[in-house]
Scaffold this motif. Structure first.
Motif, short mmCIF file in Angstrom:
data_model
loop_
_atom_site.label_atom_id
_atom_site.label_comp_id
_atom_site.label_asym_id
_atom_site.label_seq_id
_atom_site.Cartn_x
_atom_site.Cartn_y
_atom_site.Cartn_z
N ARG A 256 23.28 38.52 38.97
CA ARG A 256 24.32 37.90 39.79
C ARG A 256 25.26 38.96 40.37
O ARG A 256 25.61 38.94 41.55
CB ARG A 256 25.11 36.88 38.97
CG ARG A 256 24.31 35.63 38.61
CD ARG A 256 25.11 34.68 37.73
NE ARG A 256 24.31 33.52 37.38
CZ ARG A 256 24.21 32.41 38.13
NH1 ARG A 256 24.89 32.35 39.27
NH2 ARG A 256 23.46 31.41 37.75
N ALA A 260 25.75 40.09 44.42
CA ALA A 260 27.06 40.16 45.06
C ALA A 260 27.33 41.57 45.59
O ALA A 260 27.83 41.75 46.71
CB ALA A 260 28.14 39.73 44.08
N VAL A 270 27.24 37.19 49.48
CA VAL A 270 26.63 36.09 48.73
C VAL A 270 27.38 35.94 47.42
O VAL A 270 27.73 36.92 46.77
CB VAL A 270 25.12 36.38 48.47
CG1 VAL A 270 24.93 37.71 47.77
CG2 VAL A 270 24.49 35.26 47.65
N ASP A 271 27.65 34.71 47.06
CA ASP A 271 28.33 34.41 45.80
C ASP A 271 27.40 33.56 44.95
O ASP A 271 27.34 32.33 45.10
CB ASP A 271 29.64 33.66 46.06
CG ASP A 271 30.39 33.36 44.76
OD1 ASP A 271 29.90 33.77 43.69
OD2 ASP A 271 31.45 32.71 44.83
N ASP A 273 27.70 32.53 42.10
CA ASP A 273 28.42 31.59 41.24
C ASP A 273 28.99 30.40 42.01
O ASP A 273 29.57 29.50 41.39
CB ASP A 273 29.55 32.32 40.51
CG ASP A 273 29.02 33.39 39.57
OD1 ASP A 273 27.98 33.14 38.93
OD2 ASP A 273 29.64 34.47 39.48
N ASP A 274 28.84 30.41 43.32
CA ASP A 274 29.34 29.30 44.11
C ASP A 274 28.54 28.03 43.79
O ASP A 274 27.31 28.07 43.68
CB ASP A 274 29.23 29.63 45.60
CG ASP A 274 29.86 28.56 46.47
OD1 ASP A 274 29.15 27.59 46.81
OD2 ASP A 274 31.05 28.69 46.81
N ALA A 275 29.23 26.93 43.66
CA ALA A 275 28.58 25.66 43.31
C ALA A 275 27.53 25.24 44.32
O ALA A 275 26.57 24.54 43.99
CB ALA A 275 29.63 24.56 43.14
N GLY A 276 27.69 25.69 45.56
CA GLY A 276 26.74 25.30 46.60
C GLY A 276 25.52 26.20 46.70
O GLY A 276 24.62 25.93 47.51
N PHE A 277 25.49 27.26 45.88
CA PHE A 277 24.37 28.20 45.94
C PHE A 277 23.27 27.76 44.99
O PHE A 277 23.49 27.64 43.79
CB PHE A 277 24.84 29.61 45.59
CG PHE A 277 23.75 30.66 45.66
CD1 PHE A 277 23.37 31.19 46.88
CD2 PHE A 277 23.12 31.09 44.50
CE1 PHE A 277 22.37 32.16 46.94
CE2 PHE A 277 22.12 32.05 44.55
CZ PHE A 277 21.75 32.58 45.78
N ASP A 278 22.09 27.49 45.53
CA ASP A 278 20.93 27.08 44.74
C ASP A 278 19.91 28.22 44.77
O ASP A 278 19.26 28.44 45.80
CB ASP A 278 20.32 25.81 45.31
CG ASP A 278 19.15 25.30 44.49
OD1 ASP A 278 18.66 26.05 43.62
OD2 ASP A 278 18.70 24.16 44.73
N ASP A 282 17.91 28.96 48.01
CA ASP A 282 18.60 29.86 48.94
C ASP A 282 18.24 31.33 48.79
O ASP A 282 18.53 32.13 49.69
CB ASP A 282 20.12 29.73 48.75
CG ASP A 282 20.62 28.31 48.96
OD1 ASP A 282 19.99 27.59 49.77
OD2 ASP A 282 21.62 27.93 48.32
#
Length: 452
Positions: A256, A260, A270-271, A273-278, A282
């Motif tokens: 991770r 980043a 790129v994050d 840990d973002d909730a929208g990152f799958d 992705d």
């Protein structure tokens, strides 16, 4: 810089090249299965350390399988020690494929050629040159430095780090961290807009080794007759399932941080840990934007299983009663149970499997003072670069030392030209290292080891 320091630097510059070349000339090929002979290189290293006023110990685990351990005293007796280790053995080399004899240590066009030039007699030589420079100038590191030059890293470490950890743990009892190979070399990449950018990947994790043997038993018979209990067929089916299995993405904390860091360096934020990152959805588009830098993380996103050896039968018209295969498995930190369960499913009822060699996965903190000191030392000598943590797809002796609770990092600093495909030289043909890279490495190690 004083004239004395300048002279010392010139001496260290000359010595690191000479030591790399002379170590390469000592053939320490590890043929596997216990067939190796590191003793001459161990004696060479011990002699160079002794000339620097140290008291090295040659520790032999079996005839010819020699390790060297020495301690450099630091200025702060209350600070925990730092382990710095490198291996003395090398993989085999076929001289027919090389442009120069692989054990010549030839220095040509500003480059040192030979087996071990990058893996890892170059780093062994940098450490020797640095310690001798300290002795000449009266320099002492802040903390004690424990130097370990090991045997058998290129096989199972059974005669090297594994043996040292089991038989001589007290030598490393006060080491709070360790550094060794496979990190801190220049990786040339490009930003998403096409501009060149230099990355220095520092190893902060390793996948664990899980070498497997698969065995199928069946009914022996004549090749012309029907046989619904064919061991070869059962084995082949299991190997095919293993080979085609799509292991799911598993992002470790180090990976991770790598995503980043690389994203920032190449201009593709790129994050993870973002909730929208799958990751399953992705990640491929992210890696595509990373360009060449994607190779720094691609092999450490998953567990892996690669079939490598098949053994069955002796005659075309004889159905054997037994067939076996070897599989090179690698396990991400925290994924050992998933690996084991999946192998049970993939092998099925007809095939048994076992570990022939295991080593633990490694995960070291990237927010530690040791990592910060590595970053600072690299940026002090290459200010425009980007230092990023990575997980290694393979393994090093750091796994063995981690059994003593010592977190390990890959830090063998080299500044490399864009024209050199450094990664391809590990175990490759015409292994070589630029002289300028060696002198850069000595300076970075000097700054790191005297300040950490």
């Amino acid at each position: 810089m004083t004239s004395e320091t300048q002279a010392t630097d010139r001496t260290a510059d000359a010595e690191v090249v000479r030591f790399t070349s002379e170590l390469i000339r000592i053939d320490t090929t590890n043929h596997g299965g216990g067939q190796g002979w590191e003793r001459p290189a161990a004696e060479y290293v011990a002699a160079r350390l002794g000339e620097a006023g140290l008291s090295p110990r040659i520790l032999e685990s079996a005839p010819g399988r020699a390790n060297v351990v020495a301690r450099v005293r630091g200025n702060d007796p209350d600070a925990p020690a730092l382990l710095v280790h490198g291996h003395l053995d090398v993989v085999p080399a076929d001289p027919e494929l090389w442009s120069a004899p692989p054990f010549s240590g030839e220095v040509r066009d500003g480059t040192v050629f030979g087996r071990g030039a990058v893996d890892m007699k170059n780093t062994d030589a940098m450490l020797l040159a640095l310690v001798r420079s300290w002795a000449r100038t009266g320099t002492r590191p802040r903390r004690d430095i424990v130097l370990a030059f090991t045997a058998d890293e290129e096989d199972s470490a059974a005669y090297g780090a594994e043996w040292l950890v089991r038989e001589h743990p007290s030598l490393f009892s006060d080491c709070a961290a360790g550094v060794s190979e496979s990190g801190a070399f220049t990786f040339h990449a490009r930003t998403v807009s096409g501009e060149p950018v230099r990355l220095y990947p520092v190893g902060a994790g390793e996948r664990g080794s899980a070498w497997l043997r698969l065995t199928a038993s069946g009914t022996a018979g004549h090749g012309s007759k029907a046989n619904d209990d064919n061991a070869v067929g059962a084995l082949a089916a299991a190997v095919t399932r293993i080979d085609s299995h799509a292991w799911p993405v598993r992002l470790t904390p180090v990976t991770r941080a790598a995503l980043a860091g690389i994203g920032d360096a190449v201009g593709r934020p790129v994050d993870p840990d973002d909730a929208g990152f799958d990751p399953q959805r992705d990640l491929e588009s992210v890696l595509a934007d990373f360009g060449p830098a994607a190779s720094l993380v691609r092999s450490t996103l998953r567990n892996s299983t690669n079939p490598t050896v098949l053994e069955a039968g002796s005659k075309v018209n004889v159905i054997p009663s037994r067939a076996s295969a070897l599989v090179d498995g690698r396990i991400l930190p925290g994924c050992a149970e998933e690996f084991h369960t999946t192998l049970d499913e993939l092998t099925g009822d007809r095939v048994e499997w076992e570990y022939t060699h295991r080593s633990p996965a490694l995960l070291s903190p990237v927010d530690s003072p040791v990592f910060a000191a590595m970053r600072e030392a690299l940026l002090a000598h290459d200010p425009d670069a980007h230092v990023v943590p990575v997980c290694l797809s393979g393994g090093t002796d750091a796994k063995q030392f981690s059994e003593l609770g010592i977190p390990g990092y890959g830090f063998s600093p080299l500044r490399l030209p864009p024209s050199l495909d450094y990664g391809a030289l590990f175990h490759g043909v015409d292994e070589r290292v630029p002289v300028d890279s060696l002198t850069f490495g000595v300076r970075v190690l000097d700054r790191f080891l005297t300040t950490v």
